[in-house]
Scaffold this active site. Structure first.
Site, PDB file in Angstrom:
ATOM      1  N   MET A 287     -31.025  -2.083  27.503  1.00  0.00           N
ATOM      2  CA  MET A 287     -30.956  -0.531  27.215  1.00  0.00           C
ATOM      3  C   MET A 287     -29.885  -0.145  27.660  1.00  0.00           C
ATOM      4  SD  MET A 287     -31.803  -0.739  23.736  1.00  0.00           S
ATOM      5  CE  MET A 287     -32.087   1.235  23.427  1.00  0.00           C
ATOM      6  N   ARG A 288     -29.403  -0.050  29.557  1.00  0.00           N
ATOM      7  CA  ARG A 288     -29.301   0.806  30.384  1.00  0.00           C
ATOM      8  C   ARG A 288     -27.792   0.798  29.310  1.00  0.00           C
ATOM      9  NH1 ARG A 288     -30.226  -2.145  34.301  1.00  0.00           N
ATOM     10  NH2 ARG A 288     -31.512  -0.862  35.304  1.00  0.00           N
ATOM     11  N   ALA A 289     -27.088   0.156  29.107  1.00  0.00           N
ATOM     12  CA  ALA A 289     -26.360   0.551  28.501  1.00  0.00           C
ATOM     13  C   ALA A 289     -26.114   1.282  27.002  1.00  0.00           C
ATOM     14  CB  ALA A 289     -25.269  -0.283  27.368  1.00  0.00           C
TER      15      ALA A 289
END
Length: 704
Positions: free
Chosen positions: A280-282
């Site tokens: 989910m970092r993107a």
């Protein structure tokens, strides 16, 4: 350490020519450090470092507590600061620091050094801060970040994830805050970056030198003017620098008021899902980047154009699946995704929204393109430009670069100009490789002392403890038990009183550790006519490609020698770039006789030179051949002599036997015996075949 406030003025950021994506990415991080930093990829000599260093002069100054070595903020000091508690200390303002981390830095230089002798004998935590402490609330810059040692990468990952640095030595620990803007530059030709660290960079940009003569003239003219009079050149650009600095401050002030609507957030989530990025970092980075883009444009709402630009900056390096994939995005797919998930949600797309900023356009630039917000072109006389940054809506996007083609057969390629002379007239064009697979681990026998890696056994600074010794230079990892054992017999003579142990420097013992090292894996590939059957050569290329991928994962250097016709060619000098090795392999044509001896002799010469460059990095020779030797006088005898020459110097070797068919001559096995190495077939190279063999042997033992 290099900081922004040195005696020679930095090259002005606004004087940098071109590189619009790079300048935008750096400025977005100046507006919102939460974006997460920038990774700059590009060829050498493209002013990557110049632009990064110039950024520090644009960053707002920070308030720190006087006398605090860890840059604690007066409004919210770190409760665990080693220099605390601060009480009501004074406040001072200082420029934002830019700290450079050298590739060859030690662990103590990065995280700080703890005086173990004083800690044991006096119970005092005598701590000397490292670069992470210096970079707190500033910029940490790593040039050639892809060449950074693995143990330093691990420490950077920990600090970036936790916002703090921990220094521990045998139960004595020190912690301090370490929140910084991480900026790295790299030349992909020298090797790729570990995926774990790659994902820590919020944005990535590709830079290349301009091919426009006028723009190159401007670059040279400005650089010469700066070198002749740095102070005068900086003064000429002071107004543009001040204007840009003011725009950054205004965007920072506007940032908290920017609204990320549900429609834009849905587009962000849909884009990340469409490009199959991990985790989910993107999504989070894209959201922060789009918000910063809106603030930079002087708006309080995030538009589709912000989401699109954020995707082009935040996603290319996150969609790679292996080191042979080229970073990049399919912009047509990106546009389709944004259109599909934007139209239904109603993003006020009927009319072009007016910005909230004073500049009269969504890009924040005036109609004439003047000032730091405009989109005018730089002058050709070396003087101040009208615009340090074009409007983001007009920035050129990265060129689409499709991901890996190594597993597909490309169109026949022409023979490289550097092909060896004397190739047979019936030479066949290059064929593609089969799908790479996981290989068994090939290693060098014995115990080495090379750079940290994941292949062969070695004495390293990290790994399991196997013994103790007196420190050789600065104390590394303390071996507590051995230190106490050395000090214990002398306590009465030293007048010990009380519970403390009297420890002298001569008592200190450091741990001897065993881990794994990276090696130089030199591939010698037979490209002669006997290997030229299309299906067979595809399998051979697939095997070598698999070994290249394994070398990347094990932190090796690699080199590639091919032989065919009447000679051998060093297709790829030893390098850390497996991408370059894969590219050379893909273009490899076949045909002609089999000068095996020439290939082995060329390998001997390459290893001799590399041994002088780096004596601690042990080589592993991987010969990929069917073992035939033809061409020239006594080809078999010459090949045997060359093999014995390599064996006599202790070169570890593996022969990958490519012989196929029902009738096998076993020539590769004979070559392996001359090399005093090991022979394995293409099937035995697969890790799954080795695992299956082990399971079969274990099952037979249990049955017996």
């Amino acid at each position: 350490m290099t900081t922004a406030h040195n005696t020679t003025p930095q090259y002005p950021f606004t004087a940098v020519v071109g590189m619009d994506d790079l300048r935008l990415a750096l400025l977005l991080n100046a507006v919102s450090p939460a974006v997460g930093g920038v990774l700059v990829r590009g060829e050498k000599g493209t002013a990557k470092s110049t632009a990064v260093r110039a950024l520090s002069a644009l960053m707002p100054a920070v308030d720190v507590i006087s006398g605090c070595r860890f840059a604690c903020a007066p409004a919210a000091p770190d409760p665990g600061c080693p220099d605390g508690p601060h009480g009501t200390g004074g406040v001072e303002e200082r420029p934002t620091r830019m700290v450079e981390l050298p590739v060859g830095a030690s662990e103590d230089r990065l995280v700080g050094a703890l005086d173990i002798e004083r800690a044991l004998s006096e119970g005092v935590k005598a701590f000397e801060p490292g670069l992470l402490a210096d970079a707190h609330r500033g910029i940490l810059y790593v040039d050639e970040v892809n060449l950074l040692h693995d143990h330093l990468v691990d420490l950077l990952l920990d600090a970036a994830a936790m916002g703090a640095s921990y220094v521990e030595r045998e139960g004595v620990s020190v912690r301090h805050a370490a929140r910084f803007l991480l900026v790295g530059t790299m030349n992909p030709e020298e090797g790729e970056l570990r995926p774990q660290l790659l994902d820590r960079f919020g944005l990535t940009v590709e830079v290349a030198a301009s091919r426009e003569p006028d723009e190159r003239v401007t670059v040279v003219r400005r650089r010469l003017a700066y070198d002749a009079d740095p102070a005068g050149f900086a003064a000429d650009w002071a107004a543009e620098e001040d204007a840009l600095r003011g725009r950054i401050a205004a965007a920072r002030e506007l940032l908290p008021r920017v609204t990320l609507g549900d429609a834009a957030l849905r587009q962000i989530a849909a884009t990340c899902a469409a490009f199959e990025v991990d985790g989910m970092r993107a999504d989070i980075v894209m959201a922060r980047t789009a918000t910063a883009l809106a603030a930079w444009a002087g708006r309080t709402d995030v538009l589709e154009e912000d989401v699109r630009q954020a995707a082009l900056l935040a996603l290319p390096h996150r969609r790679r699946r292996n080191p042979f994939d080229a970073p990049g995005l399919d912009e047509e797919k990106l546009d389709r995704t944004l259109e599909e998930f934007g139209a239904d949600e109603g993003t006020d797309g009927d009319d072009d929204p007016e910005p909230d900023g004073p500049d009269g356009g969504p890009d924040g630039g005036g109609p004439d393109g003047g000032g730091p917000e405009g989109g005018g072109h730089p002058p050709q006389d070396g003087g101040p430009a009208e615009a340090p940054l074009p409007p983001e809506a007009e920035l050129p996007h990265q060129q689409e670069r499709e991901a890996p083609q190594t597993s597909q057969a490309p169109e026949p390629a022409p023979e490289p100009e550097s092909a060896p002379q004397g190739a047979a007239a019936g030479e066949k064009a290059a064929v593609g490789a089969t799908e790479p697979f996981r290989t068994r681990r090939l290693d060098v026998p014995g115990l080495g002392e090379g750079a940290d890696g994941r292949r062969s056994r070695a004495r390293t600074a990290h790994g399991r403890t196997t013994g103790a010794r007196r420190p050789q230079g600065a104390l590394g990892k303390l071996h507590l038990a051995a230190t106490v054992q050395a000090a214990a017999p002398h306590q009465r003579a030293r007048g010990r009183s009380g519970r403390g142990l009297v420890v002298r420097r001569d008592d200190l013992r450091e741990a001897v550790r065993e881990g794994r090292e990276g090696n130089l894996v030199l591939f010698v590939v037979d490209a002669s006519g006997s290997m030229a059957a299309r299906k067979r050569m595809s399998a051979v290329k697939g095997a070598v490609l698999s070994l290249l991928l394994d070398a990347y994962q094990r932190r090796d250097k690699i080199g590639l020698i091919t032989f065919r016709g009447t000679g051998a060619e060093l297709a790829l000098p030893p390098t850390s770039s497996v991408e370059a090795g894969a590219a050379r392999l893909e273009q490899l044509p076949t045909g002609g006789r089999t000068p095996l001896s020439e290939g082995l002799l060329r390998a001997h010469e390459v290893l001799r030179v590399e041994r002088m460059r780096d004596a601690s990095r042990r080589p592993l020779l991987v010969v990929v051949t069917d073992g035939r030797a033809t061409g020239g006088p006594e080809p078999v005898v010459r090949a045997a002599r060359a093999a014995r020459l390599l064996a006599g110097e202790g070169t570890a070797s593996v022969v990958v036997d490519c012989e196929a068919g029902p009738v096998r001559l076993g020539l590769a096995g004979e070559l392996a015996r001359e090399l005093q190495g090991t022979a394995i077939t293409l099937d035995e190279l697969r890790a799954d075949s080795v695992s299956a063999l082990v399971r079969t042997v274990q099952g037979n033992r249990k049955a017996a």
